[in-house]
Write an enzyme that holds these catalytic residues in place. Structure first.
Site, short mmCIF file in Angstrom:
data_model
loop_
_atom_site.label_atom_id
_atom_site.label_comp_id
_atom_site.label_asym_id
_atom_site.label_seq_id
_atom_site.Cartn_x
_atom_site.Cartn_y
_atom_site.Cartn_z
N GLY A 43 0.90 -1.20 0.06
CA GLY A 43 0.11 0.17 0.12
C GLY A 43 0.88 1.14 -0.02
O GLY A 43 0.57 2.31 -0.81
N CYS A 44 2.00 1.33 0.97
CA CYS A 44 2.84 2.45 0.85
C CYS A 44 3.54 2.77 -0.43
O CYS A 44 3.65 3.91 -0.77
CB CYS A 44 3.62 2.33 2.05
SG CYS A 44 2.74 2.07 3.71
N SER A 45 3.87 1.58 -0.92
CA SER A 45 4.50 1.74 -2.43
C SER A 45 3.73 2.39 -3.33
O SER A 45 4.07 3.01 -4.09
CB SER A 45 5.06 0.43 -2.61
OG SER A 45 6.13 0.20 -1.96
#
Length: 152
Positions: A43-45
């Site tokens: 998700g953060c990527s």
């Protein structure tokens, strides 16, 4: 979490190269401060790549993007290199900004409760006040929502 109209807490944190960066350095500009749980997670990527894809539009409108997590400077270095991120990532291992902005919260994952960073984004106006809050931001759409809000 902070509310619209509140003064955004100033912070000074290190970037990936160990340089101190303060929110107050950008007074006079709109600043997007997005808090995310962890470098190099799916998700953060995706969220970082979404900001990267729209970076020129933010830059052309004189809007600063700052991502903050509790990851180390070294972790941020590899994250920036891997995805060629053009914006600022700050390291907050002592949770100073993370707690000041109210994004360190109880989370339930797979039935277990623990404390962690809730993905959230703040837009700070030119005077340092909270202009908009995106609590529980979606990684894939957050950057586009912010740009749409700011560039009407």
């Amino acid at each position: 979490m902070l509310h619209i109209g509140e003064k955004a807490p100033d912070f000074t944190l290190n970037d990936k190269d160990g340089n101190a960066v303060s929110l107050s350095d950008f007074r006079g500009k709109k600043v997007v401060v997005y808090f995310y749980p962890k470098d190099n997670t799916p998700g953060c990527s995706r969220q970082a790549q979404a900001f990267k894809a729209l970076y020129d539009s933010f830059k052309n409108n004189d809007i600063v993007i700052i991502g903050i997590s509790k990851d180390s400077e070294k972790s941020h270095q590899s994250f920036v290199t891997k995805y060629e991120l053009p914006f600022i990532l700050l390291s907050d291992p002592e949770l100073k900004a993370i707690q000041a902005y109210g994004v360190w919260q109880e989370k339930k994952i797979y039935g277990k409760t623990s404390m962690g960073v809730v993905r959230s984004t703040y837009i700070i106006d030119e005077e340092g006040k909270v202009m908009k809050v995106f609590p529980k931001a979606k990684p894939d759409t957050n950057a586009a929502e912010i740009l749409e809000f700011l560039v009407k």
